[in-house]
Design a protein around this motif. Structure first.
Motif, PDB file in Angstrom:
ATOM      1  N   SER A   1       0.830  -1.211   0.000  1.00 21.23           N
ATOM      2  CA  SER A   1       0.000   0.000   0.000  1.00 21.23           C
ATOM      3  C   SER A   1       0.862   1.258   0.000  1.00 21.23           C
ATOM      4  CB  SER A   1      -0.902   0.030   1.234  1.00 21.23           C
ATOM      5  OG  SER A   1      -1.770  -1.081   1.258  1.00 21.23           O
TER       6      SER A   1
ATOM      7  N   HIS B   1       1.285   5.306  -2.585  1.00 19.00           N
ATOM      8  CA  HIS B   1       1.010   5.917  -3.873  1.00 19.00           C
ATOM      9  C   HIS B   1       1.561   5.000  -4.963  1.00 19.00           C
ATOM     10  CE1 HIS B   1      -0.385   9.849  -2.493  1.00 19.00           C
ATOM     11  NE2 HIS B   1       0.590   9.854  -1.599  1.00 19.00           N
ATOM     12  N   GLY B   2       0.846   4.866  -6.057  1.00 19.41           N
ATOM     13  CA  GLY B   2       1.325   4.059  -7.171  1.00 19.41           C
ATOM     14  C   GLY B   2       1.601   4.931  -8.377  1.00 19.41           C
TER      15      GLY B   2
ATOM     16  N   SER C   1       2.576   3.300 -11.633  1.00 18.40           N
ATOM     17  CA  SER C   1       2.726   2.432 -12.791  1.00 18.40           C
ATOM     18  C   SER C   1       4.192   2.031 -12.961  1.00 18.40           C
ATOM     19  CB  SER C   1       2.164   3.109 -14.037  1.00 18.40           C
ATOM     20  OG  SER C   1       2.156   2.224 -15.125  1.00 18.40           O
TER      21      SER C   1
ATOM     22  N   ASP D   1      -2.507  -1.894  -3.193  1.00 19.48           N
ATOM     23  CA  ASP D   1      -3.497  -0.920  -2.776  1.00 19.48           C
ATOM     24  C   ASP D   1      -2.905   0.437  -3.123  1.00 19.48           C
ATOM     25  OD1 ASP D   1      -5.552   0.481  -1.668  1.00 19.48           O
ATOM     26  OD2 ASP D   1      -5.004   0.040   0.412  1.00 19.48           O
ATOM     27  N   ALA D   2      -2.925   0.756  -4.425  1.00 19.32           N
ATOM     28  CA  ALA D   2      -2.246   1.939  -4.931  1.00 19.32           C
ATOM     29  C   ALA D   2      -2.757   2.262  -6.327  1.00 19.32           C
ATOM     30  CB  ALA D   2      -0.727   1.709  -4.971  1.00 19.32           C
ATOM     31  N   CYS D   3      -2.640   3.510  -6.722  1.00 21.10           N
ATOM     32  CA  CYS D   3      -3.070   3.916  -8.053  1.00 21.10           C
ATOM     33  C   CYS D   3      -2.166   3.322  -9.136  1.00 21.10           C
ATOM     34  CB  CYS D   3      -3.044   5.436  -8.177  1.00 21.10           C
ATOM     35  SG  CYS D   3      -4.262   6.285  -7.156  1.00 21.10           S
ATOM     36  N   LEU D   4      -2.751   3.049 -10.282  1.00 18.25           N
ATOM     37  CA  LEU D   4      -2.043   2.764 -11.530  1.00 18.25           C
ATOM     38  C   LEU D   4      -1.257   1.454 -11.557  1.00 18.25           C
ATOM     39  CD1 LEU D   4      -0.645   6.363 -12.202  1.00 18.25           C
ATOM     40  CD2 LEU D   4      -2.764   5.366 -13.066  1.00 18.25           C
TER      41      LEU D   4
ATOM     42  N   SER E   1      -1.555  -1.380 -14.372  1.00 17.56           N
ATOM     43  CA  SER E   1      -1.230  -1.044 -15.755  1.00 17.56           C
ATOM     44  C   SER E   1      -0.459  -2.167 -16.422  1.00 17.56           C
ATOM     45  CB  SER E   1      -0.397   0.248 -15.808  1.00 17.56           C
ATOM     46  OG  SER E   1      -1.108   1.328 -15.247  1.00 17.56           O
TER      47      SER E   1
END
Length: 203
Positions: free
Chosen positions: A150, A152-153, A155, A196-199, A202
Motif C-alpha cells: 500500500s 502511492h502508485g 505504474s 493498494d495503490a493507483c495505476l 497497468s
C-alpha cells in the motif's frame, strides 16, 4: 447478496489465475511452502506492507482497522509491516495508538498485537521488503501466501514514497525483493500479489 457472490467468484478466479500451474497444483497438492511448515490444507498467510510514511498515513490506518476485523481463529494469518510518519496524522491504530517509525503487527478479530519494533526504516529499500516476506512466511507457514503493498502508485516507475527517506520501490527493486524474500523462505511464488495503490494494474 448477488453482489457478494460476484465478488467472491472474482476472488476465486483471481486466486486461481495467480496460483501455480506445475504438476503439484494440477494434482491438487498445495502450493510450495517452507520446509518445516506444519499448516492445515487450505490455510493462508496474508502479508500487508503499509508504506504509510507519507500523506496517505491517515487513510492507511482506516484500511488496517478494516483488515483487522477479519476473524483469524479459523481464518488467515495476517501480518503487517506498518511504517508511520512523524509529521503526518495522529490517528490511533486500535490499541497501538499513534507512533512514528515501523512496527510489525499481527491483525485479527479486531485486534492488533506487536510482533516487533523496527524504528525508523526505509520502506523503499527492497531488502526490508525481502526480509519482511521471508521472516513472516517462516513464522507463519501456510498452504497459500498473499502480499499486498500500500502506498502511492505510479505504474512503471513503481510504488512509494517513504517520505522520511525520499525513496520508493522501483519495479526492478520490487522484483528483487519478491525473488529474494521468497527464496529465503523456501517458497516458490505468491498465490496473490496485490497493490493498494493507483495505476499498479497497468500493463
Amino acid at each position: 447478496m448477488r453482489r457478494a457472490a460476484v465478488v467472491g467468484l472474482v476472488f476465486v478466479m483471481l486466486a486461481g489465475a495467480c496460483s501455480r500451474t506445475d504438476d503439484a497444483s494440477i494434482s491438487g497438492e498445495p502450493s510450495a511452502r517452507g520446509e518445516d511448515a506444519a499448516a492445515e490444507d487450505g490455510s493462508w498467510t496474508i502479508l500487508q506492507y503499509s508504506m504509510a510514511d507519507n500523506n496517505l498515513e491517515e487513510f492507511m490506518m482506516v484500511d488496517l482497522e478494516e483488515l483487522a476485523e477479519v476473524e483469524s481463529d479459523d481464518g488467515p494469518n495476517i501480518v503487517a509491516l506498518v511504517d508511520r510518519s512523524e509529521e503526518e496524522s495522529e490517528v490511533a491504530l486500535g490499541d497501538q495508538g499513534d507512533w512514528a517509525g515501523a512496527r510489525i503487527l499481527r491483525l485479527g478479530n479486531g485486534e492488533f498485537s506487536t510482533l516487533s519494533e523496527l524504528g525508523d526504516v526505509n520502506t523503499g529499500d527492497p531488502a526490508l521488503l525481502a526480509d519482511f516476506i521471508s521472516e513472516s512466511i517462516k513464522e507463519n507457514p501456510a498452504d497459500h501466501y498473499g502480499l499486498v503493498i500500500s502506498d502511492h502508485g505510479a505504474s512503471w516507475p513503481g510504488i512509494g514514497p517513504d517520505d522520511s527517506f525520499d525513496d520508493s520501490l522501483e519495479l526492478a527493486e520490487l522484483q528483487t525483493a519478491l525473488g529474494d524474500g521468497l527464496e529465503a523462505a523456501g517458497v516458490e511464488r505468491l498465490d496473490v500479489l496485490g497493490f493498494d495503490a493507483c495505476l499498479m494494474a497497468s500493463y
